[in-house]
Design a protein around this motif. Structure first.
Motif, PDB file in Angstrom:
ATOM      1  N   ASP A 314       0.846  -1.183   0.000  1.00 56.72           N
ATOM      2  CA  ASP A 314       0.000   0.000   0.000  1.00 56.72           C
ATOM      3  C   ASP A 314       0.887   1.240   0.000  1.00 56.72           C
ATOM      4  N   THR A 351      -3.247   5.110  -3.130  1.00 54.53           N
ATOM      5  CA  THR A 351      -4.381   5.864  -2.607  1.00 54.53           C
ATOM      6  C   THR A 351      -4.006   7.336  -2.530  1.00 54.53           C
ATOM      7  N   THR A 392      -8.390   5.075  -5.097  1.00 55.60           N
ATOM      8  CA  THR A 392      -7.331   4.068  -5.019  1.00 55.60           C
ATOM      9  C   THR A 392      -7.246   3.339  -6.346  1.00 55.60           C
TER      10      THR A 392
END
Length: 426
Positions: A314, A351, A392
């Motif tokens: 991430d 994101t 995202t």
């Protein structure tokens, strides 16, 4: 989404300049120098920094030696965007900025054909002058069914009332935005009926997301960010390109003599004409248009990616810099954003926490944009992606090249800082 600043259609003739130098075994000389560019009508030229040298056109499979000289009063970092797998030439992780008056030589094995970008912008935020960009074209090793090959280089500028230009990364204040096409305010390209033209659109803009549109003609997208795509027709002839992005299109000219195809540029607020393609009075190039072109030759990127066993990371974009920092303070001793094993698939979840679009750039490798359900991908490769606020996006790439590689992000705002981190393939 993507940004396309100002469009420059310049004929690409690979036999000129460079090819002769390569044939004689000499390195290609490129210099960073102070220069000026006419950005306003009836006004003095604006001081800028430029890359000077011969046309940067090569063939796939060549190893090119570039002799880079920094003739600026500040450190300069030559950056080639879209070059995969050359860790020794990677800026910051493989090469430090070059001191004023210094020289260096780069060895560039050109594994992939495609449209690349060569410039000084990675290290250019907040400097005394903005810098120009050059196209670097790597030709396919197999014949491509086009009659002409034109570079469409788009640049944008911010000009003060006194005629000086504001570099990116600084508050533009009440400066005037200006777009150029190959250093010119507009483009006029003469074409022939039944001619097929390859247009290599490059967004060399600093931050702005632009859209370019060709009116009245079918625009077939053949490559994105230098990598062949499954061909598709651009909706309404419009192309949206992120800053640093590249789009190769084929255009088949079918109109009669005198037909004009306008080229429009949209910056998210306004659209304006920036040029036109005009069918000349010469006889048609052939009796009828060519049949639809096949896909461009593959550069050998993998047909499949193993998403099930992929390494997943991430990455937050926008918001507080956190681990991200400007190129001027980059340190290889900082921890990497992630590590990957060579040959393994990596999935990045990007994101955007900022209130505006943020542009992400992956260096060293190209990636697939994954479908929303993470069960497949779009039929093209990218190295640059604009992510909308609050959104995202997931991307995947095969970590084929061992080394240290940069990742970049910058918000779509002139004053926004360019931020970098690095990742490792081991």
């Amino acid at each position: 989404m993507a940004g396309l600043g100002a469009v420059a259609l310049a004929p690409f003739s690979p036999a000129a300049g460079l090819a002769q130098g390569l044939a004689q075994g000499r390195p290609v000389a490129v210099q960073a120098k102070p220069a000026s560019l006419a950005l306003r009508p009836d006004a003095a030229a604006t001081p800028i920094w430029a890359l000077q040298g011969p046309e940067l056109g090569f063939g796939r499979g060549e190893t090119v030696e570039i002799a880079f000289a920094n003739e600026l009063p500040v450190p300069a970092l030559l950056d080639i965007r879209g070059l995969d797998g050359v860790a020794a030439a990677e800026p910051l992780t493989g090469r430090a900025p070059l001191a004023a008056g210094a020289k260096e030589t780069l060895q560039l094995p050109l594994r992939h054909a495609g449209t690349l970008l060569c410039g000084l912008g990675l290290h250019g935020d907040g400097q005394a002058r903005p810098s120009q960009v050059r196209a670097l074209v790597v030709r396919e090793s197999q014949p491509v069914a086009v009659d002409r090959d034109e570079v469409v280089l788009i640049e944008d500028w911010r000009i003060r009332a006194d005629g000086t230009a504001i570099p990116p990364g600084m508050d533009p204040g009440d400066s005037m935005p200006v777009q150029t096409i190959n250093g010119r305010p507009s483009l006029d390209l003469s074409v022939r009926s039944n001619e097929r033209v390859r247009l290599r659109f490059i967004n060399a803009g600093q931050r702005t997301v632009f859209a370019a549109k060709l009116d009245g003609v079918e625009v077939r997208v053949m490559a994105l960010d230098g990598q062949p795509a499954e061909p598709f027709v651009a909706r309404n002839g419009a192309l949206v390109i992120a800053p640093g992005g590249r789009v190769d299109v084929f255009v088949d000219i079918t109109g009669a003599a005198g037909t004009t195809y306008p080229v429009l540029l949209h910056d998210g607020r306004n659209a304006r004409p920036i040029g036109k393609l005009t069918v000349s009075n010469e006889p048609p190039l052939r009796p009828a248009p060519q049949p639809a072109a096949p896909p461009l030759p593959s550069n050998g990127l993998p047909a499949q990616l193993d998403l099930k066993s992929a390494s997943r990371v991430d990455l937050a974009l926008g918001g507080p810099p956190a681990e991200w920092g400007p190129p001027a303070t980059f340190s290889k001793n900082a921890p990497p954003a992630f590590r990957a094993k060579a040959g393994r698939t990596v999935v990045l979840a990007l994101t955007n926490r900022a209130a505006i679009a943020t542009v992400f750039h992956l260096r060293g490798h190209h990636f697939r944009l994954l479908d929303r359900l993470d069960d497949g991908w779009k039929p093209f490769w990218l190295d640059t992606l604009a992510v909308e606020p609050g959104q995202t996006q997931r991307i995947a790439f095969s970590a084929d090249y061992v080394g240290r590689w940069l990742i970049e992000q910058v918000a779509a705002d002139w004053a926004a800082p360019r931020l970098v981190r690095w990742y490792s393939v081991e």
